[in-house]
Design an enzyme around this catalytic site. Sequence first.
Site, PDB file in Angstrom:
ATOM      1  N   GLU A 247       0.906  -1.325  -0.049  1.00 29.87           N
ATOM      2  CA  GLU A 247       0.005   0.054   0.160  1.00 29.87           C
ATOM      3  C   GLU A 247       0.800   1.270  -0.032  1.00 29.87           C
ATOM      4  OE1 GLU A 247      -2.850   0.019  -0.677  1.00 29.87           O
ATOM      5  OE2 GLU A 247      -3.544  -2.106  -0.235  1.00 29.87           O
TER       6      GLU A 247
ATOM      7  N   TYR B 225      -6.901   6.303   3.462  1.00 29.15           N
ATOM      8  CA  TYR B 225      -6.966   5.121   2.391  1.00 29.15           C
ATOM      9  C   TYR B 225      -6.232   4.022   3.000  1.00 29.15           C
ATOM     10  CZ  TYR B 225      -5.978   1.901  -0.885  1.00 29.15           C
ATOM     11  OH  TYR B 225      -5.605   0.562  -1.587  1.00 29.15           O
TER      12      TYR B 225
ATOM     13  N   ASP C  59     -10.233   4.711  -2.490  1.00 28.25           N
ATOM     14  CA  ASP C  59      -9.018   5.310  -3.236  1.00 28.25           C
ATOM     15  C   ASP C  59      -9.596   6.122  -4.601  1.00 28.25           C
ATOM     16  OD1 ASP C  59      -9.763   3.572  -4.882  1.00 28.25           O
ATOM     17  OD2 ASP C  59      -7.819   3.032  -5.732  1.00 28.25           O
TER      18      ASP C  59
ATOM     19  N   CYS D  60     -14.019   1.470 -15.450  1.00 29.57           N
ATOM     20  CA  CYS D  60     -14.260   2.719 -15.265  1.00 29.57           C
ATOM     21  C   CYS D  60     -13.173   3.760 -14.790  1.00 29.57           C
ATOM     22  CB  CYS D  60     -15.316   2.868 -13.931  1.00 29.57           C
ATOM     23  SG  CYS D  60     -16.470   4.190 -13.755  1.00 29.57           S
TER      24      CYS D  60
ATOM     25  N   CYS E 278     -17.516   1.384 -20.954  1.00 30.22           N
ATOM     26  CA  CYS E 278     -18.829   1.218 -20.396  1.00 30.22           C
ATOM     27  C   CYS E 278     -19.686  -0.008 -20.824  1.00 30.22           C
ATOM     28  CB  CYS E 278     -19.805   2.429 -20.331  1.00 30.22           C
ATOM     29  SG  CYS E 278     -19.173   3.913 -19.959  1.00 30.22           S
TER      30      CYS E 278
ATOM     31  N   CYS F  37     -19.137  -2.706 -18.343  1.00 28.65           N
ATOM     32  CA  CYS F  37     -19.493  -2.368 -17.067  1.00 28.65           C
ATOM     33  C   CYS F  37     -20.535  -3.055 -16.367  1.00 28.65           C
ATOM     34  CB  CYS F  37     -19.657  -1.139 -17.016  1.00 28.65           C
ATOM     35  SG  CYS F  37     -19.772  -0.458 -15.238  1.00 28.65           S
TER      36      CYS F  37
ATOM     37  N   CYS G 131     -26.161   3.046 -13.727  1.00 28.07           N
ATOM     38  CA  CYS G 131     -25.156   4.170 -13.535  1.00 28.07           C
ATOM     39  C   CYS G 131     -25.899   5.248 -13.938  1.00 28.07           C
ATOM     40  CB  CYS G 131     -24.043   3.630 -14.650  1.00 28.07           C
ATOM     41  SG  CYS G 131     -22.775   5.214 -14.665  1.00 28.07           S
TER      42      CYS G 131
END
Length: 288
Positions: A35, A118, A136, A190, A197, A200, A206
């Site tokens: 991280e 985060y 995030d 995305c 899309c 997606c 959406c």
Amino acid sequence: MPDLAAPLIAWYRENARDLPWRHPQFGAWGVLVSEFMLQQTPVGRVIPRLEEWLARWPTPTALAGASPADAVRQWANLGYPRRALWLHRAAVEIRDRHHGVVPRDVEALLALTGIGDYTARAVAVFAYGDRHPVVDTNTRRVLARAIDGRSQPGAASRRDLATMSAVLPTGTAESAVFNAAAMELGALVCTARSPACERCPLAAHCAWRAAGFPDTGDARPRQARYEGSDRQARGAVLKILREADGHEAALDGVLAGWPDARQRDRAIDSLIADGLAEAIDGMLRLPR
DNA sequence: AAAGCGTGGCG
DNA sequence: TCGCCAAGCTT
């Protein structure tokens, strides 16, 4: 609020990348190091460095026993070298305050150097499986589009945590997968510039798509030009220090040919102020 | 709270 | 080519 969890989790199970830190046995220290490295550095550049790092320092206590200079050198060209310093400090704090064990509690994680909203929750969720909202830049973009109908998220804020909490599944195990899946969707589908899309799993839900993909603008400040910047000068100085024979360089010689002498001095002074360099007897070196 | 902080790949 | 962007954090 549409139920995003079922389609998102199903998509993740089919499409998630096989990344090292997603393996169950990877461990909390490995997750924490990953991280730190992933804070603004792309996945593809992190993976090889992460494996080298963990081979050299397999525990927080091992890293705590090294010098900050070794950490900065091992960080190499991952960028933002202060993160290497912060990771080293966090390792010292984990050794001294937590018996060498990466804490599980979010408040304890937040108290460590270099860990913010985060990273603290990412460690608690991905290393320990607890239930928290992990937000995030990818997740913020997914939420901005799917829920708010905007093309880009606004500036990061604590409200993002509340938004994610509102859509997080109740079950602990499911919530952890949902957090990872939102990030993964933002990273793979995305995306910021050219969202796919047609692939997606949330398209039917959406709000941005329903509104006809309006361009609502980008609230984020533009990144300043790098060429000719102080940051470039700092980067050049640090590269010299990382590679210096005998681990130190003559102060007069560092960046002697740099076009802007004032800028060179600013870079060196700011690196010293940040604890990334030490000036001793006319020599410049990484912090021992 | 807005600015500052590295580096390299990609469209 | 070159601006944009990448699992943020600190002050």
